[in-house]
Design an enzyme around this catalytic site. Structure first.
Site, PDB file in Angstrom:
ATOM      1  N   ALA A   1       0.791  -1.259   0.181  1.00 20.11           N
ATOM      2  CA  ALA A   1       0.027  -0.023   0.078  1.00 20.11           C
ATOM      3  C   ALA A   1       0.940   1.160  -0.152  1.00 20.11           C
ATOM      4  O   ALA A   1       2.015   1.164   0.395  1.00 20.11           O
ATOM      5  CB  ALA A   1      -0.952  -0.154   1.090  1.00 20.11           C
TER       6      ALA A   1
ATOM      7  N   GLY B   1       0.407  -5.199   0.606  1.00 13.63           N
ATOM      8  CA  GLY B   1      -0.617  -5.121  -0.236  1.00 13.63           C
ATOM      9  C   GLY B   1      -0.368  -5.842  -1.379  1.00 13.63           C
ATOM     10  O   GLY B   1      -1.199  -6.439  -1.887  1.00 13.63           O
TER      11      GLY B   1
ATOM     12  N   GLU C   1       4.525  -5.058   7.182  1.00 12.13           N
ATOM     13  CA  GLU C   1       3.794  -4.113   7.865  1.00 12.13           C
ATOM     14  C   GLU C   1       4.152  -3.691   9.376  1.00 12.13           C
ATOM     15  O   GLU C   1       4.136  -2.717   9.784  1.00 12.13           O
ATOM     16  CB  GLU C   1       2.233  -4.367   7.942  1.00 12.13           C
ATOM     17  CG  GLU C   1       1.686  -4.218   6.563  1.00 12.13           C
ATOM     18  CD  GLU C   1       1.509  -5.482   5.443  1.00 12.13           C
ATOM     19  OE1 GLU C   1       2.310  -6.604   6.019  1.00 12.13           O
ATOM     20  OE2 GLU C   1       0.901  -5.433   4.842  1.00 12.13           O
TER      21      GLU C   1
ATOM     22  N   GLU D   1      -0.610  -9.542  -0.837  1.00 14.07           N
ATOM     23  CA  GLU D   1      -1.917  -9.603  -0.566  1.00 14.07           C
ATOM     24  C   GLU D   1      -2.664  -9.778  -1.782  1.00 14.07           C
ATOM     25  O   GLU D   1      -3.768 -10.640  -2.125  1.00 14.07           O
ATOM     26  CB  GLU D   1      -2.792  -8.686   0.469  1.00 14.07           C
ATOM     27  CG  GLU D   1      -2.187  -8.674   1.818  1.00 14.07           C
ATOM     28  CD  GLU D   1      -2.525  -7.449   2.698  1.00 14.07           C
ATOM     29  OE1 GLU D   1      -2.075  -6.478   2.191  1.00 14.07           O
ATOM     30  OE2 GLU D   1      -3.358  -7.503   3.647  1.00 14.07           O
TER      31      GLU D   1
END
Ligand code: COA
Length: 258
Positions: A65, A110, A133, A113
Site C-alpha cells: 500500500a 498489499g 507491515e 495480498e
C-alpha cells in the site's frame, strides 16, 4: 481508460499491468479504484475469458500500500481502508474467470495480498515476498493474515507476519506460495500458455471449480455441498452435452460457455 493501469486484451486474456514503476507500483487509492473498475470489466466483458495481473518495470510487482497515504489516518478511516481493500480483493478471488498473478519483483504488504487474492501465482527469479507491515507499526489489512495462513500454513505465515522477513522466489516455491519460478522474460508467456489451456475448457465447469475451491475457506458454506450443487449444475449445460459427446465421437469438443 485507467489512470494507473495498462491493459491489453489478446486471445481473450486481459493483461492488467499496474503502472507506477517510479513508486514500485505501490497501491494508492487511485490504483485501488482502478483495480475495482478493471475487475468490473473482467466480470462484464464477454470477450475476456481470463486475466493476468502484473507490475510495470523489472523490479517490482507491487511494493505494498502507498505508505504516504497512511499519515494522519484515524481508526475509522483505517478500518474503511481495510474494508474497501478487502472488497476489491474478494472481487478478484471470487471472479468466475481465472486470474493469475505474474509476480515480477517485490510483492510486499498489499502486493503480496494482491497476489494471494489471485487464483494462483507464478514468479520471476527476482521476486521477493513479504508482509513487512510490522516495520511500520501496522499489520496487513487486505486479507493478508487470512490468505497467507491458508496458502502456506500458520507457522510459516506467522513467522513472516511477525518478523517482516522477505522470502525469495525459491522459498516461495518451496512454501507453495507460487506454482512456478521462471526467468523474468518468460513470465507472461508462461501465464498466457496456462490460461490458453484453461480457456479451451468448458467455462461454466471452470467457474464451478473456482466456486467450490473458494468454499473451502468460507465458513458460511459447506464445501462438499457446494461441490454437489456445482457438479449438478454442470449437467444442465450444453457444454456438458458437447464434452461427453465429443469424447464418445473421438473428436475435440467445441465449448460455448452455455
Ligand atoms: N509506498 C509508497 N512509496 C513506496 C513504497 C510504498 N509501499 N514502496 C516504495 N516506494 C517508493 C519509495 O518511496 C521511492 O520513492 P522516491 O524515489 O520518490 O523516494 C521509490 O518507491 C523507490 O523505492 P526505494 O525505497 O528507493 O527502492 P529500494 O530498491 O531502495 O527499496 C523496497 C525497495 C521495496 C525494499 C523499499 O521500497 C520498501 O521497503 N518499500 C516499502 C515496503 C513496505 O513496507 N510495504 C508495505 C506497506 S504497508
Amino acid at each position: 481508460m485507467y489512470t494507473t493501469l495498462l491493459t491489453s486484451l489478446e486471445n481473450n486474456i486481459l493483461t492488467i499491468t499496474i503502472n507506477r514503476p517510479d513508486k514500485l507500483n505501490a497501491l494508492n487509492q487511485q490504483v485501488m479504484h482502478d483495480l475495482n473498475e478493471v475487475m468490473n470489466e473482467v466480470y462484464q466483458n464477454p470477450e475476456i475469458k481470463s486475466a493476468i495481473i502484473t507490475g510495470a518495470g523489472p523490479k517490482s510487482f507491487v511494493a505494498g500500500a502507498d505508505i504516504s497515504e497512511f499519515i494522519g489516518v484515524n481508526i475509522e478511516q483505517a478500518k474503511n481502508i481495510a474494508q474497501k481493500g478487502q472488497e476489491i480483493f474478494f472481487k478478484i478471488e471470487n471472479s468466475l474467470k481465472p486470474i493469475v498473478a505474474c509476480v515480477n519483483g517485490f510483492a510486499l504488504g498489499g502486493g503480496c495480498e494482491l497476489a494471494m487474492s489471485c487464483h494462483f501465482r507464478i514468479a520471476s527469479e527476482n521476486a521477493k515476498f513479504g508482509q513487512p507491515e510490522v516495520n511500520l507499526g501496522i499489520m496487513p489489512g487486505y486479507g493478508g493474515t487470512q490468505r497467507l495462513v491458508q496458502l502456506i500454513g500458520k507457522g510459516r505465515a506467522l513467522e513472516l507476519l511477525m518478523s517482516a522477513a522477505m522470502i525469495d522466489a525459491a522459498t516461495a516455491l518451496h512454501y507453495g506460495l507460487v506454482n512456478y519460478v521462471l526467468p523474468q522474460d518468460q513470465l507472461l508467456q508462461k501465464a498466457k500458455n496456462i490460461l490458453s489451456v484453461i480457456n479451451s475448457k468448458a467455462p461454466i465447469a471452470v467457474a464451478s471449480c473456482i466456486t467450490a475451491a473458494n468454499a473451502v475457506f468460507d465458513e458460511s458454506k459447506n464445501g462438499f455441498t457446494v461441490e454437489i450443487n456445482e457438479f449438478g449444475k454442470c449437467f444442465t449445460t450444453e457444454d456438458m452435452q458437447e464434452g461427453t459427446t465429443a469424447f464418445i465421437e473421438k473428436r475435440n469438443p467445441i465449448f460455448k460457455g452455455k
